[in-house]
Scaffold this motif. Structure first.
Motif, PDB file in Angstrom:
ATOM      1  N   ASP A 131       0.665  -1.387  -0.041  1.00  0.00           N
ATOM      2  CA  ASP A 131       0.038   0.196  -0.052  1.00  0.00           C
ATOM      3  C   ASP A 131       0.977   1.222  -0.012  1.00  0.00           C
ATOM      4  N   ASN A 132       1.587   1.305  -1.018  1.00  0.00           N
ATOM      5  CA  ASN A 132       2.584   2.328  -1.041  1.00  0.00           C
ATOM      6  C   ASN A 132       2.383   2.878  -2.744  1.00  0.00           C
ATOM      7  N   LYS A 171       1.407   7.576  -1.288  1.00  0.00           N
ATOM      8  CA  LYS A 171       0.909   6.565  -0.162  1.00  0.00           C
ATOM      9  C   LYS A 171       2.210   6.057   0.483  1.00  0.00           C
ATOM     10  N   ASN A 210       2.373   3.437   3.184  1.00  0.00           N
ATOM     11  CA  ASN A 210       1.656   2.942   4.324  1.00  0.00           C
ATOM     12  C   ASN A 210       2.467   1.644   5.057  1.00  0.00           C
ATOM     13  N   ASP A 211       2.903   0.945   3.945  1.00  0.00           N
ATOM     14  CA  ASP A 211       3.840  -0.382   4.283  1.00  0.00           C
ATOM     15  C   ASP A 211       5.194  -0.119   4.464  1.00  0.00           C
TER      16      ASP A 211
END
Length: 466
Positions: free
Chosen positions: A170-171, A175, A177-178
């Motif tokens: 989730d990048n 973004k 996020n991970d």
């Protein structure tokens, strides 16, 4: 025979033992002085410091090389840089790195033969998912992380690999996020949980503190009056330390701690970028950093932790290197190395039996990027050729009395210089991939041809707009 020798060593120490688990943790670009147990004052590493206090700290253990890929090659194959297949990082090779060839003996293959479940979690850098260097083809049952070392510079990648499957994260598109480091820790804990009933070998190759400088939070450093990059650097390193502590506690909770050898190392010296070398003194009192053959480029902050087996609170000055780890695992498990190794098992030293420990005549390094250089550690002496393109001028240092390599005493000891010069000649075998036209430069085309792939086109420099 090796298993018998190992049992004899343990018997002398009064130890009964089932087949031990092994967790080998490798940091990326962590300097010798970047941990508290080696004198670091600004970056907090309490978990590693506690393990050093209850385990063994090695003062004279050396990396496989002063840069990533060849260092990891020496670790994995038990060959020093004069014999190793990979002798530098590989500009021009697709997938990030020249792959280990099919048929290469590796730590993973040895441990598989010995009956272990094997995993590499983190940065591989010795081949891609589609060639002979894939971890699953080099002795590892399970792989999670980066194959391409260049992509490992980003802690928020679009994907990681789990074996040959691309795991989308989730990048991307703004973004983040991970965080890859956190995912590696989760994967490592899961691997331990799933294999607690059988012997396992976990090679946990974290990417911290290699740049890029990225971290989810600045933790205890957020209010420090430091440059932002230094806050990030410290937060990354302390985050790794925290997670190593979590792995140690999981082993304790599962009742595996007394049957698990944990070792911690760094792949090469500190990267030293953005002023970190000076701000944190990441090489400690040592001279140099990554890519250099001085002590700051090749000495590793090794510790070993094994309750009841590795003597607690000890410091060991046994001279050793990454290529010793393959024969060490061979003696530990009783499974012989298949093929040649430049290493010597350091199991006696790990168990506190230096009186039984065989010693190297010398250690040898060579590197083929930046300023192609060479070095030999010969007892108390260290010989360094800073740039082979300028000839074979050997600098000489007594690293027992001059740890920082400040006084070149070559003119005072010409007989030692000549011995080291001969060692440098004897130690190496020329390679068609790393000796192009008798010059120490990477031959991308030869390596690609040998492995059946098309080389990457040369990088185009950005032209300034008129």
């Amino acid at each position: 025979m090796m298993r018998y020798a190992f049992l004899m060593l343990l018997g002398c120490a009064g130890i009964a033992l089932a087949k031990p688990n092994v967790v080998y943790i490798l940091a990326d670009d962590l300097g010798y002085g970047e941990v508290g147990y080696n004198g670091q004052e600004k970056i907090q590493t309490p978990e590693l410091d506690a393990m050093a206090a209850k385990g063994m700290r090695f003062t004279d253990h050396y990396c496989g090389n002063s840069v990533c890929a060849p260092s990891r090659c020496s670790l994995m194959t038990g060959l020093h840089p004069g014999h190793a297949y990979i002798r530098a990082n590989s500009p021009g090779y697709p997938g990030g790195q020249t792959p280990l060839p099919k048929g290469t003996e590796t730590m993973g293959k040895l441990m598989q033969r010995a009956g272990y479940k094997t995993a590499i979690i983190g940065k591989w850098g010795l081949g891609s998912t589609w060639d002979s260097g894939h971890p699953n083809q080099q002795g590892f049952d399970h792989f999670f992380g980066y194959t391409d070392q260049r992509k490992a510079h980003n802690y928020y990648p679009e994907y990681l690999w789990r074996n040959s499957d691309k795991l989308m994260l989730d990048n991307g598109k703004g973004k983040k996020n991970d965080y890859s480091h956190d995912l590696m820790t989760v994967e490592a804990l899961k691997f331990i949980d799933e294999n607690q009933k059988k012997p396992f070998f976990l090679y946990l190759a974290y990417t911290i503190p290699h740049i890029s400088y990225q971290v989810p939070d600045l933790a205890q450093y957020k209010d420090k009056d430091w440059p932002k990059n230094m806050k990030i650097h410290a937060a990354m390193t302390s985050r790794m330390d925290r997670d190593i502590g979590a792995i140690k506690r999981r082993l304790e909770e599962l009742g595996l701690a007394e049957n698990t050898l944990i070792t911690f190392n760094s792949d090469n010296g500190a990267h030293g970028q953005f002023g970190s070398l000076e701000f944190f003194k990441t090489s400690g009192k040592l001279r140099g950093k990554k890519r250099l053959m001085y002590e700051g480029g090749v000495r590793s902050p090794m510790i070993a932790y094994w309750p009841g087996k590795v003597p607690a609170g000890t410091v060991n000055d046994h001279i050793s290197a990454f290529w010793d780890m393959l024969p060490t695992l061979a003696e530990l498990t009783g499974e012989p190395v298949q093929g040649k190794t430049d290493g010597i098992s350091m199991l006696p030293a790990l168990l506190g039996r230096n009186d039984k420990q065989q010693k190297h005549k010398y250690l040898y390094w060579e590197l083929y990027e930046g300023s192609p250089n060479q070095a030999v550690r010969f007892g108390k002496w260290k010989g360094v050729v800073a740039d082979r393109r300028k000839g074979m001028k050997i600098e000489l240092y007594d690293v027992t009395s001059d740890e920082g390599e400040q006084a070149d005493v070559a003119s005072e000891h010409p007989e030692v210089v000549e011995k080291i010069r001969q060692m440098m000649k004897d130690a190496r075998v020329p390679s068609p991939y790393w000796d192009k036209d008798n010059k120490p430069l990477f031959n991308a085309k030869a390596a690609c041809d040998a492995n059946g792939v098309e080389p990457l086109p040369p990088r185009q420099k950005n032209k300034k707009k008129k």
